[in-house]
Design a protein around this motif. Structure first.
Motif, PDB file in Angstrom:
ATOM      1  N   ASP A 248      32.143  46.446  29.616  1.00 54.12           N
ATOM      2  CA  ASP A 248      32.342  47.485  30.626  1.00 54.12           C
ATOM      3  C   ASP A 248      33.683  47.316  31.336  1.00 54.12           C
ATOM      4  OD1 ASP A 248      31.091  49.791  31.925  1.00 54.12           O
ATOM      5  OD2 ASP A 248      31.140  48.558  33.729  1.00 54.12           O
ATOM      6  N   MET A 249      34.069  46.081  31.648  1.00 52.20           N
ATOM      7  CA  MET A 249      35.351  45.839  32.302  1.00 52.20           C
ATOM      8  C   MET A 249      36.513  46.168  31.368  1.00 52.20           C
ATOM      9  SD  MET A 249      36.958  44.980  35.046  1.00 52.20           S
ATOM     10  CE  MET A 249      35.853  44.080  36.145  1.00 52.20           C
TER      11      MET A 249
ATOM     12  N   MET B 141      23.358  50.087  27.438  1.00 50.81           N
ATOM     13  CA  MET B 141      24.707  50.580  27.559  1.00 50.81           C
ATOM     14  C   MET B 141      24.763  52.053  27.944  1.00 50.81           C
ATOM     15  SD  MET B 141      27.326  48.557  27.217  1.00 50.81           S
ATOM     16  CE  MET B 141      28.630  49.576  26.578  1.00 50.81           C
ATOM     17  N   GLN B 142      23.599  52.728  27.889  1.00 49.35           N
ATOM     18  CA  GLN B 142      23.676  54.121  28.284  1.00 49.35           C
ATOM     19  C   GLN B 142      23.890  54.241  29.786  1.00 49.35           C
ATOM     20  OE1 GLN B 142      24.230  56.107  25.920  1.00 49.35           O
ATOM     21  NE2 GLN B 142      23.792  54.444  24.503  1.00 49.35           N
ATOM     22  N   SER B 143      23.561  53.213  30.563  1.00 53.25           N
ATOM     23  CA  SER B 143      23.924  53.212  31.971  1.00 53.25           C
ATOM     24  C   SER B 143      25.430  53.235  32.112  1.00 53.25           C
ATOM     25  CB  SER B 143      23.347  51.977  32.660  1.00 53.25           C
ATOM     26  OG  SER B 143      23.833  50.793  32.059  1.00 53.25           O
ATOM     27  N   THR B 144      26.135  52.615  31.153  1.00 50.00           N
ATOM     28  CA  THR B 144      27.590  52.647  31.148  1.00 50.00           C
ATOM     29  C   THR B 144      28.073  54.076  31.005  1.00 50.00           C
ATOM     30  OG1 THR B 144      27.755  50.456  30.169  1.00 50.00           O
ATOM     31  CG2 THR B 144      29.641  51.892  29.904  1.00 50.00           C
ATOM     32  N   HIS B 145      27.404  54.840  30.127  1.00 49.96           N
ATOM     33  CA  HIS B 145      27.781  56.241  29.945  1.00 49.96           C
ATOM     34  C   HIS B 145      27.653  57.000  31.248  1.00 49.96           C
ATOM     35  CE1 HIS B 145      26.527  60.456  29.367  1.00 49.96           C
ATOM     36  NE2 HIS B 145      27.515  60.484  28.508  1.00 49.96           N
ATOM     37  N   PHE B 146      26.539  56.816  31.962  1.00 44.71           N
ATOM     38  CA  PHE B 146      26.323  57.544  33.206  1.00 44.71           C
ATOM     39  C   PHE B 146      27.340  57.123  34.262  1.00 44.71           C
ATOM     40  CE2 PHE B 146      24.353  57.773  37.434  1.00 44.71           C
ATOM     41  CZ  PHE B 146      24.143  59.143  37.514  1.00 44.71           C
ATOM     42  N   LEU B 147      27.549  55.804  34.420  1.00 51.15           N
ATOM     43  CA  LEU B 147      28.495  55.321  35.405  1.00 51.15           C
ATOM     44  C   LEU B 147      29.912  55.766  35.076  1.00 51.15           C
ATOM     45  CD1 LEU B 147      27.148  51.701  35.973  1.00 51.15           C
ATOM     46  CD2 LEU B 147      26.975  53.646  37.527  1.00 51.15           C
TER      47      LEU B 147
ATOM     48  N   LEU C 124      44.651  49.424  43.632  1.00 45.49           N
ATOM     49  CA  LEU C 124      43.416  49.400  44.422  1.00 45.49           C
ATOM     50  C   LEU C 124      42.227  49.829  43.575  1.00 45.49           C
ATOM     51  CD1 LEU C 124      42.245  48.932  47.242  1.00 45.49           C
ATOM     52  CD2 LEU C 124      42.708  51.333  47.761  1.00 45.49           C
ATOM     53  N   PHE C 125      42.463  50.745  42.657  1.00 44.60           N
ATOM     54  CA  PHE C 125      41.428  51.211  41.732  1.00 44.60           C
ATOM     55  C   PHE C 125      40.862  50.038  40.941  1.00 44.60           C
ATOM     56  CE2 PHE C 125      40.240  52.847  37.517  1.00 44.60           C
ATOM     57  CZ  PHE C 125      39.421  53.911  37.836  1.00 44.60           C
ATOM     58  N   TYR C 126      41.746  49.211  40.390  1.00 45.13           N
ATOM     59  CA  TYR C 126      41.314  48.042  39.626  1.00 45.13           C
ATOM     60  C   TYR C 126      40.701  46.974  40.535  1.00 45.13           C
ATOM     61  CZ  TYR C 126      43.639  49.573  35.328  1.00 45.13           C
ATOM     62  OH  TYR C 126      44.004  50.251  34.203  1.00 45.13           O
ATOM     63  N   PHE C 127      41.332  46.742  41.688  1.00 47.46           N
ATOM     64  CA  PHE C 127      40.842  45.688  42.590  1.00 47.46           C
ATOM     65  C   PHE C 127      39.435  45.999  43.085  1.00 47.46           C
ATOM     66  CE2 PHE C 127      40.110  44.153  46.912  1.00 47.46           C
ATOM     67  CZ  PHE C 127      40.198  42.783  46.698  1.00 47.46           C
ATOM     68  N   HIS C 128      39.199  47.241  43.435  1.00 49.49           N
ATOM     69  CA  HIS C 128      37.874  47.616  43.945  1.00 49.49           C
ATOM     70  C   HIS C 128      36.797  47.303  42.916  1.00 49.49           C
ATOM     71  CE1 HIS C 128      34.664  49.857  45.897  1.00 49.49           C
ATOM     72  NE2 HIS C 128      34.484  50.514  44.758  1.00 49.49           N
ATOM     73  N   ARG C 129      37.095  47.615  41.673  1.00 50.77           N
ATOM     74  CA  ARG C 129      36.123  47.342  40.613  1.00 50.77           C
ATOM     75  C   ARG C 129      35.865  45.842  40.488  1.00 50.77           C
ATOM     76  NH1 ARG C 129      32.471  50.135  37.383  1.00 50.77           N
ATOM     77  NH2 ARG C 129      32.266  49.138  35.368  1.00 50.77           N
ATOM     78  N   TRP C 130      36.935  45.058  40.421  1.00 48.31           N
ATOM     79  CA  TRP C 130      36.799  43.616  40.266  1.00 48.31           C
ATOM     80  C   TRP C 130      36.067  43.014  41.469  1.00 48.31           C
ATOM     81  CZ3 TRP C 130      38.214  39.145  42.776  1.00 48.31           C
ATOM     82  CH2 TRP C 130      38.135  37.958  42.028  1.00 48.31           C
ATOM     83  N   TRP C 131      36.435  43.425  42.655  1.00 50.23           N
ATOM     84  CA  TRP C 131      35.844  42.872  43.874  1.00 50.23           C
ATOM     85  C   TRP C 131      34.392  43.309  44.041  1.00 50.23           C
ATOM     86  CZ3 TRP C 131      36.950  39.112  47.085  1.00 50.23           C
ATOM     87  CH2 TRP C 131      36.357  39.070  48.350  1.00 50.23           C
ATOM     88  N   ARG C 132      34.065  44.486  43.550  1.00 48.98           N
ATOM     89  CA  ARG C 132      32.717  45.016  43.696  1.00 48.98           C
ATOM     90  C   ARG C 132      31.702  44.213  42.892  1.00 48.98           C
ATOM     91  NH1 ARG C 132      28.263  45.957  43.679  1.00 48.98           N
ATOM     92  NH2 ARG C 132      27.086  47.901  43.853  1.00 48.98           N
TER      93      ARG C 132
ATOM     94  N   PHE D 136      36.900  49.762  31.378  1.00 50.49           N
ATOM     95  CA  PHE D 136      37.428  50.217  32.670  1.00 50.49           C
ATOM     96  C   PHE D 136      38.945  50.047  32.743  1.00 50.49           C
ATOM     97  CE2 PHE D 136      38.293  49.911  37.235  1.00 50.49           C
ATOM     98  CZ  PHE D 136      37.595  51.007  37.702  1.00 50.49           C
ATOM     99  N   ILE D 137      39.463  48.990  32.129  1.00 50.12           N
ATOM    100  CA  ILE D 137      40.901  48.722  32.160  1.00 50.12           C
ATOM    101  C   ILE D 137      41.691  49.835  31.482  1.00 50.12           C
ATOM    102  CG2 ILE D 137      42.700  47.177  31.242  1.00 50.12           C
ATOM    103  CD1 ILE D 137      40.758  44.856  31.765  1.00 50.12           C
ATOM    104  N   ILE D 138      41.156  50.389  30.399  1.00 46.75           N
ATOM    105  CA  ILE D 138      41.887  51.442  29.692  1.00 46.75           C
ATOM    106  C   ILE D 138      41.540  52.844  30.198  1.00 46.75           C
ATOM    107  CG2 ILE D 138      41.970  49.998  27.622  1.00 46.75           C
ATOM    108  CD1 ILE D 138      39.879  51.914  26.394  1.00 46.75           C
ATOM    109  N   THR D 139      40.662  52.939  31.192  1.00 47.19           N
ATOM    110  CA  THR D 139      40.242  54.248  31.690  1.00 47.19           C
ATOM    111  C   THR D 139      41.344  55.027  32.411  1.00 47.19           C
ATOM    112  OG1 THR D 139      37.918  53.573  31.860  1.00 47.19           O
ATOM    113  CG2 THR D 139      38.613  55.415  33.244  1.00 47.19           C
ATOM    114  N   PRO D 140      42.121  54.433  33.337  1.00 46.20           N
ATOM    115  CA  PRO D 140      43.138  55.208  34.061  1.00 46.20           C
ATOM    116  C   PRO D 140      44.124  55.977  33.186  1.00 46.20           C
ATOM    117  CG  PRO D 140      42.781  53.129  35.157  1.00 46.20           C
ATOM    118  CD  PRO D 140      42.007  53.061  33.885  1.00 46.20           C
TER     119      PRO D 140
END
Length: 358
Positions: free
Chosen positions: A109-110, A1-7, A30-38, A113-117
């Protein structure tokens, strides 16, 4: 999970930089879509390989049982993985009964990411409120983790059993390991790391030698303590207080150690550490790490489950296995990247370019 910290640090830095450049305007959809699509297409393809094809590729004493049970789990719960809820449904869950078991990390991680913005927007618009929000979420996480660990009597390392009887009959239940509310503190450290990077970008940051010495000593002490605190737990049982403290603060503390390394390298004080981490050889491998993460358990299981003899520990054998697994994993990840990941990314760029021209 420390990769999560770096990312997360990278996501935080780039998003705050984009907010600064666009004066607070950003296409969050688009911010959310890019993550999901990636990550979703390659994730679903590897899950399909795991649940449907591995049973035909590997034959051995344990292979049929493992892969047939995995197939059934994925047939029953594939939709949970699609929506990144496999660490929460069914609750509290069992990591051994999860379709594509190691994908719990993607779910966590997802969810982060949802609560990050909202957090990043607060840090951009109202930094004090944003920092207070981060601190508040960390405190809630600490209280929740400590309460769960103490109530269920959870132990650490190789200590067996529980400190009380509440978990008897529910030994396989995942109370802490893959839950977002117990792991979010390390993610929040990543967000603050990105915030510090953007706040001091372009400034000549002066860190005195004594500050660097103290910082490195604390960082190394934190990292080594977290790694070796569970050493010898197969012989010595830790107290419940020690177990609760470790489960509550270990990930947060290790994230702080990683944050120090990131920041001193960014500010030009990393020295040989920065030279090693900035080595150009890591760049092509970095593009394959997501596929390697998805595929490496399959490579290991194909080797282990096909064996018809017991494994006997030997140092040279471990080295050979490690090197072979790493090479095969990255070779498979390269193929997956060429066949799935690169076309998906290219399609997104093409669609976005057309939309921009219109």
């Amino acid at each position: 999970m420390q990769s999560t910290h770096f990312l997360c640090s990278v996501v935080s830095y780039l998003t705050l930089k984009a907010l600064k450049r666009s004066q607070g305007k950003l296409n969050w959809g688009l911010f959310y879509f890019h993550r999901w699509w990636r990550i979703t297409p390659i994730y679903l393809i590897t899950m399909a390989i795991w649940s449907s094809l591995m049973i035909h590729f590997v034959h051995g004493p344990s292979a049929h049982y493992i892969f047939s049970s995995s197939r059934q789990l994925c047939r029953d719960r594939w939709w949970v993985n699609l929506f990144y809820l496999q660490n929460l449904i069914p609750f509290p869950g069992n990591l051994n009964e999860m379709c594509f078991g190691w994908s719990w990390y993607l779910a966590v991680d997802m969810q982060f990411f949802i609560i990050t913005p909202p957090i990043l927007y607060l840090l951009y618009k109202r930094p004090r409120i944003g920092i207070a929000t981060v601190i508040g979420l960390c405190l809630v996480s600490f209280v929740a983790t400590a309460s769960i660990a103490a109530y269920w009597g959870l132990k650490i390392g190789l200590n067996e059993g529980y400190y009380n009887e509440r978990s008897v009959g529910h030994e396989e239940a995942d109370r802490i390991y893959a839950k977002p509310y117990t792991r979010i503190s390390s993610y929040l450290v990543g967000i603050i790391t990105g915030y510090v990077m953007i706040k001091y970008e372009g400034r000549k940051t002066q860190i005195p030698k004594w500050g660097l010495t103290v910082g490195w000593c604390i960082s190394i002490t934190f990292g080594m303590t977290i790694v070796y605190a569970v050493w010898n737990t197969h012989h010595v049982e830790k107290s419940q207080v020690a177990a609760v403290l470790y489960l509550t603060f270990s990930r947060f503390t290790f994230a702080l150690a990683v944050a120090w390394v990131v920041l001193v390298c960014v500010f030009g004080y990393g020295g040989p550490v920065n030279a090693f981490l900035s080595w150009g050889i890591w760049a092509p491998l970095a593009r394959l790490t997501f596929g390697a993460y998805l595929l490496h358990p399959m490579v290991l299981f194909a080797y282990i489950f096909a064996s018809r003899t017991l494994f006997h520990y030997q140092g040279s054998m471990v080295v050979y296995s490690f090197v072979a697994t790493t090479v095969l994993t990255y070779a498979a990840s390269f193929l997956l990247s060429v066949i799935v990941e690169a076309p998906v990314i290219g399609l997104e760029k093409t669609l976005l370019r057309r939309k921009t021209k219109q």
